[in-house]
Design an enzyme around this catalytic site. Structure first.
Site, PDB file in Angstrom:
ATOM      1  N   ARG A  34     -61.157  54.733 -15.235  1.00 24.58           N
ATOM      2  CA  ARG A  34     -60.682  55.548 -14.114  1.00 24.58           C
ATOM      3  C   ARG A  34     -61.815  56.479 -13.703  1.00 24.58           C
ATOM      4  NH1 ARG A  34     -56.976  60.355 -16.899  1.00 24.58           N
ATOM      5  NH2 ARG A  34     -58.526  60.906 -18.453  1.00 24.58           N
ATOM      6  N   GLU A  93     -59.557  65.296 -11.862  1.00 23.07           N
ATOM      7  CA  GLU A  93     -60.785  65.585 -12.618  1.00 23.07           C
ATOM      8  C   GLU A  93     -62.014  64.862 -12.050  1.00 23.07           C
ATOM      9  OE1 GLU A  93     -59.990  64.996 -16.810  1.00 23.07           O
ATOM     10  OE2 GLU A  93     -59.204  67.028 -16.939  1.00 23.07           O
ATOM     11  N   CYS A 146     -72.851  58.170  -9.740  1.00 18.77           N
ATOM     12  CA  CYS A 146     -73.099  56.782  -9.370  1.00 18.77           C
ATOM     13  C   CYS A 146     -74.563  56.668  -8.940  1.00 18.77           C
ATOM     14  CB  CYS A 146     -72.177  56.367  -8.232  1.00 18.77           C
ATOM     15  SG  CYS A 146     -72.409  54.643  -7.733  1.00 18.77           S
ATOM     16  N   CYS A 170     -75.786  53.645  -7.308  1.00 13.73           N
ATOM     17  CA  CYS A 170     -75.834  52.355  -6.614  1.00 13.73           C
ATOM     18  C   CYS A 170     -76.721  52.438  -5.367  1.00 13.73           C
ATOM     19  CB  CYS A 170     -74.419  51.920  -6.235  1.00 13.73           C
ATOM     20  SG  CYS A 170     -73.755  52.846  -4.842  1.00 13.73           S
ATOM     21  N   GLU A 200     -53.283  71.580 -16.636  1.00  9.37           N
ATOM     22  CA  GLU A 200     -53.006  70.764 -17.816  1.00  9.37           C
ATOM     23  C   GLU A 200     -53.406  71.504 -19.076  1.00  9.37           C
ATOM     24  OE1 GLU A 200     -54.881  66.928 -17.955  1.00  9.37           O
ATOM     25  OE2 GLU A 200     -54.584  66.551 -15.827  1.00  9.37           O
ATOM     26  N   GLU A 237     -53.938  56.954 -24.499  1.00  9.18           N
ATOM     27  CA  GLU A 237     -53.351  58.284 -24.646  1.00  9.18           C
ATOM     28  C   GLU A 237     -51.998  58.283 -25.365  1.00  9.18           C
ATOM     29  OE1 GLU A 237     -53.677  59.929 -20.694  1.00  9.18           O
ATOM     30  OE2 GLU A 237     -55.768  60.508 -21.058  1.00  9.18           O
ATOM     31  N   LYS A 238     -51.722  57.192 -26.084  1.00 11.41           N
ATOM     32  CA  LYS A 238     -50.403  57.116 -26.736  1.00 11.41           C
ATOM     33  C   LYS A 238     -50.245  58.172 -27.825  1.00 11.41           C
ATOM     34  CE  LYS A 238     -51.579  53.299 -29.883  1.00 11.41           C
ATOM     35  NZ  LYS A 238     -53.021  53.270 -29.518  1.00 11.41           N
ATOM     36  N   HIS A 284     -51.509  61.205 -27.481  1.00  2.00           N
ATOM     37  CA  HIS A 284     -51.676  62.515 -26.837  1.00  2.00           C
ATOM     38  C   HIS A 284     -50.315  63.198 -26.797  1.00  2.00           C
ATOM     39  CE1 HIS A 284     -52.544  65.595 -23.885  1.00  2.00           C
ATOM     40  NE2 HIS A 284     -53.824  65.244 -23.883  1.00  2.00           N
TER      41      HIS A 284
HETATM   42  C1  GLA Z   1     -57.331  64.907 -18.541  1.00  2.00           C
HETATM   43  C2  GLA Z   1     -56.674  64.087 -17.462  1.00  2.00           C
HETATM   44  C3  GLA Z   1     -55.323  63.598 -17.832  1.00  2.00           C
HETATM   45  C4  GLA Z   1     -55.267  63.186 -19.276  1.00  2.00           C
HETATM   46  C5  GLA Z   1     -55.693  64.328 -20.145  1.00  2.00           C
HETATM   47  C6  GLA Z   1     -55.604  64.043 -21.607  1.00  2.00           C
HETATM   48  O1  GLA Z   1     -57.186  66.249 -18.396  1.00  2.00           O
HETATM   49  O2  GLA Z   1     -56.617  64.754 -16.237  1.00  2.00           O
HETATM   50  O3  GLA Z   1     -55.023  62.508 -16.996  1.00  2.00           O
HETATM   51  O4  GLA Z   1     -56.104  62.103 -19.482  1.00  2.00           O
HETATM   52  O5  GLA Z   1     -57.040  64.601 -19.862  1.00  2.00           O
HETATM   53  O6  GLA Z   1     -56.024  65.135 -22.364  1.00  2.00           O
HETATM   54 ZN    ZN Z   2     -72.652  54.713  -5.506  1.00  2.00          ZN
END
Ligand code: GLA
Ligand code: ZN
Length: 671
Positions: free
Chosen positions: A109, A148, A153, A155, A305, A353-354, A356
């Site tokens: 991601r 976040e 990159c 490229c 978060e 993240e299971k 977390h």
């Molecule tokens: C980040 C992300 C979340 C998650 C948490 C886990 O802050 O924004 O999607 O992955 O980390 O700690």
């Molecule tokens: Zn790029």
């Protein structure tokens, strides 16, 4: 005025990952904890746009309807932080090329090339469609663009855009060559097309260093701008349909890659994700909160978060001890948070993240320690209502944090690999934290006038305008502290000639002739005028105190023994201090005893591990008293009053249970 009607209490919620009967149970359980907000749609692009032509909002419609029926305040994300697989396959330009020069395939991601025309087109389109559909809903109280932002990159599209960016900045290739000092190693470029990205295939030296800091620093500026343009792309698309709901994206404290001060200008409200590990000093967490508050000049922020208990991605994911999650939540509030939000509301069943932590754990019911503590916090926050929203921090001290300096200082080759920007800033922050002094983290563009003291550790990169601003502040009566590795280079990392610390020489009244790097096993001695001694390490500047007074000299042993290491310079109505080394904690205490001696800055001496912070709203003052340790500590109250959380009247000496929190209102006592 606050953006919210009460404190948001909730967090990331991903019902699309679960069958609908689980949603019903979620609503029942979360209600028991007084959860009033959910952050949704953070990673759903593949579901919202299953192929290039099709958009499908049916699941999101259901989620929004359910949350609305349960009176949730919805933080609606735009889902653009992870690419759908079809897009990666069909349009390879959306995929990033990494530092090693490898073009990526689908995966992970935070993976879109910020300069991909395809990504820009479809991210805008999705944000617009979401705003058109949900932007008018009363329960949608905040937009959360992407997630976040970060990474880089390298490229071909980015390389081309970099050339455009450079042309705009330097106008001619000659100016670019001068700025980057390209006659060195015969690097002179003859056209914009000669510019290549500074990764492992170009001028980088490992991940951390570079042969040409000018190029690498500019690339960081460019990447920060490129990602920011992704944010503003979506922001504009949202604003077309929704003129007023506040827009944010979740930041990451001292994250290196993005110039957050520049970003904050485009954000209505700052939000951030707080993930200290078991050994992060509480003062570091405090500093990050202050930095997040500082991004918009003291405006309250969202704690978007934090984990209710466990982490998964750190090396050692210790549980938060009983009471610790609550303590950390209130620490955020004490430093300016108007929300307390978790990642996440229900723990995921698979993928990385299971393990977390979450409000609802894998066991699936509410009879857990973590849930009980969450519910207790929920009840308290509900009681606080809107009382603390928008309260300000009355700081008299500003510490400068500057991303360009962060990049430049750490790219520089020599004098020591131990120089870490955040560590240096924290070294100074920590001393004020220990004295319970309120601090604002500020930028070089902030107005200094409201501060009695401005501290700028390792102000390595500086221009004439910034020097003039500092000098004017000091001349008019301000106090200024700076350190080793300051005033050395201009904005493209070329040295200010004529002796160190360059254009700061006059303000500081000194000339630094050389700087010695101490090997890691070595420390040296500093002797203050009153005979007190302490250790120092890392760097030792060799200083000529031209018009400055000497506050401390080096001890015996080196060829520069007995020469000045700390100086002070009366300049106009103010004073400018220079610390030419990294002092030990004892040394910092001694130094700040001197600096703060004739100043009226409120400070409180409390036991180690106890924090005292103040927020002020209209005529009401709120003092937060936080025990950050797992021990009971007796504290003599600096200010007496009523504890907002328990309505108890607090006087004299109080016993603070492990991780206990009090919010003391002095005026409430009289009434
Ligand atoms: C980040 C992300 C979340 C998650 C948490 C886990 O802050 O924004 O999607 O992955 O980390 O700690
Ligand atoms: Zn790029």
């Amino acid at each position: 005025m606050s953006f919210f009607k009460n404190m948001l209490f909730g967090g990331d919620y991903n019902p699309e990952q679960w069958p609908e009967e689980v949603w019903v149970e979620d609503m029942r359980i979360l209600n028991l904890a007084k959860i009033n907000s959910a952050t949704i749609n953070v990673f759903s692009w593949a579901q919202l746009q299953p192929d290039e032509m099709t958009y499908d909002f049916s699941t999101l419609d259901k989620i929004v309807t359910m949350l609305t029926e349960h009176n949730y305040q919805i933080v609606l994300a735009t889902s653009t932080a992870a690419l759908p697989a079809w897009m990666s396959r069909r349009y390879p330009d959306v995929n990033r090329t990494d530092f090693e020069g490898r073009p990526h395939k689908f995966g992970h991601r935070h993976n879109a090339c910020p300069n991909s025309p395809t990504f820009r087109k479809y991210s805008k389109k999705l944000a617009g469609k979401l705003a058109e559909r949900y932007g008018g809903l009363e329960n949608v109280v905040c937009w959360h663009i992407s997630n976040e932002y970060g990474g880089e990159c390298y490229c071909e599209n980015c390389a081309k855009e970099f050339q455009v960016w450079l042309k705009k900045k330097y106008h001619t290739i000659e100016a670019l060559n001068r700025a980057w000092n390209m006659t060195f190693w015969g690097h002179t470029l003859s056209s914009w097309e000669d510019v290549v990205v500074p990764n492992a295939l170009g001028d980088a030296i490992g991940q951390e260093k570079t042969a040409f800091a000018g190029i690498s620093i500019d690339y960081r500026r460019f990447m920060s701008d490129s990602l920011l343009r992704n944010f503003t792309d979506e922001k504009r698309a949202i604003r077309f349909y929704d003129p007023e709901t506040p827009i944010t994206t979740n930041l990451m404290g001292t994250y290196k890659g993005l110039d957050y001060f520049k970003w904050a200008k485009e954000m209505d409200i700052v939000s951030w994700d707080n993930y200290p590990s078991y050994d992060t000093p509480v003062s570091m967490t405090a500093m990050c909160h202050d930095l997040m508050r500082g991004l918009k000049d003291g405006q309250s922020f969202m704690l978007m978060e934090q984990t209710p208990s466990q982490q998964n991605w750190q090396p050692y994911n210790s549980l938060k001890r009983p009471g610790q999650m609550k303590n950390m939540s209130y620490q955020a509030v004490a430093h300016g948070a108007d929300t307390v939000q978790f990642f996440q509301l229900r723990r995921s069943v698979g993928a990385c993240e299971k393990f977390h932590g979450a409000v609802i754990e894998h066991v699936g019911h509410e009879h857990t320690r973590v849930f009980r503590e969450t519910a207790e916090l929920g009840r308290e926050l509900e009681k606080l209502g809107d009382k603390l929203l928008d309260a300000m921090t009355p700081a008299k001290v500003g510490i400068i944090f500057d991303w360009a300096n962060y990049w430049a200082l750490e790219y520089t080759s020599g004098p020591t690999i131990e120089l870490r920007y955040v560590e240096q800033i924290h070294h100074y922050y920590q001393e004020l934290f220990a004295r319970n002094i309120d601090v604002d983290m500020i930028s070089l563009n902030s107005s200094f006038e409201k501060y009695d003291l401005v501290i700028a550790p390792c102000l390595y990169m500086i221009n004439q305008e910034q020097v003039q601003k500092i000098d004017a502040y000091v001349t008019k009566g301000g106090k200024f502290v700076t350190t080793m590795m300051s005033g050395l280079v201009d904005e493209t990392d070329n040295v200010h000639l004529g002796g160190y610390p360059g254009p700061l020489k006059e303000t500081l009244g000194i000339w630094v002739e050389e700087f010695d790097a101490l090997p890691p096993e070595k420390s040296y001695q500093v002797v203050f005028q009153n005979g007190t001694t302490c250790d120092c390490r890392m760097l030792c500047d060799i200083i000529h105190p031209d018009t400055a007074d000497v506050l401390a000299t080096y001890g015996k042993g080196e060829f520069y023994q007995d020469t000045p290491v700390i100086t002070t310079h009366q300049r106009g109505e103010g004073k400018a201090y220079y610390v030419g080394t990294m002092l030990s904690r004892e040394g910092m205490r001694e130094f700040f005893d001197i600096v703060l001696n004739d100043m009226a800055i409120p400070a409180y001496s409390l036991p180690e591990g106890v924090e005292w912070k103040t927020r002020v709203k209209k005529d009401q003052t709120y003092h937060f008293l936080l025990n950050h340790t797992n021990e009971t500590i007796a504290v003599t109250l600096p200010v007496e009053g009523v504890d907002l959380l328990t309505d108890q009247s607090l006087t004299g000496t109080v016993e603070l249970a492990p991780f206990a929190v009090k919010i003391i209102t002095p005026e409430a006592k009289k009434g």
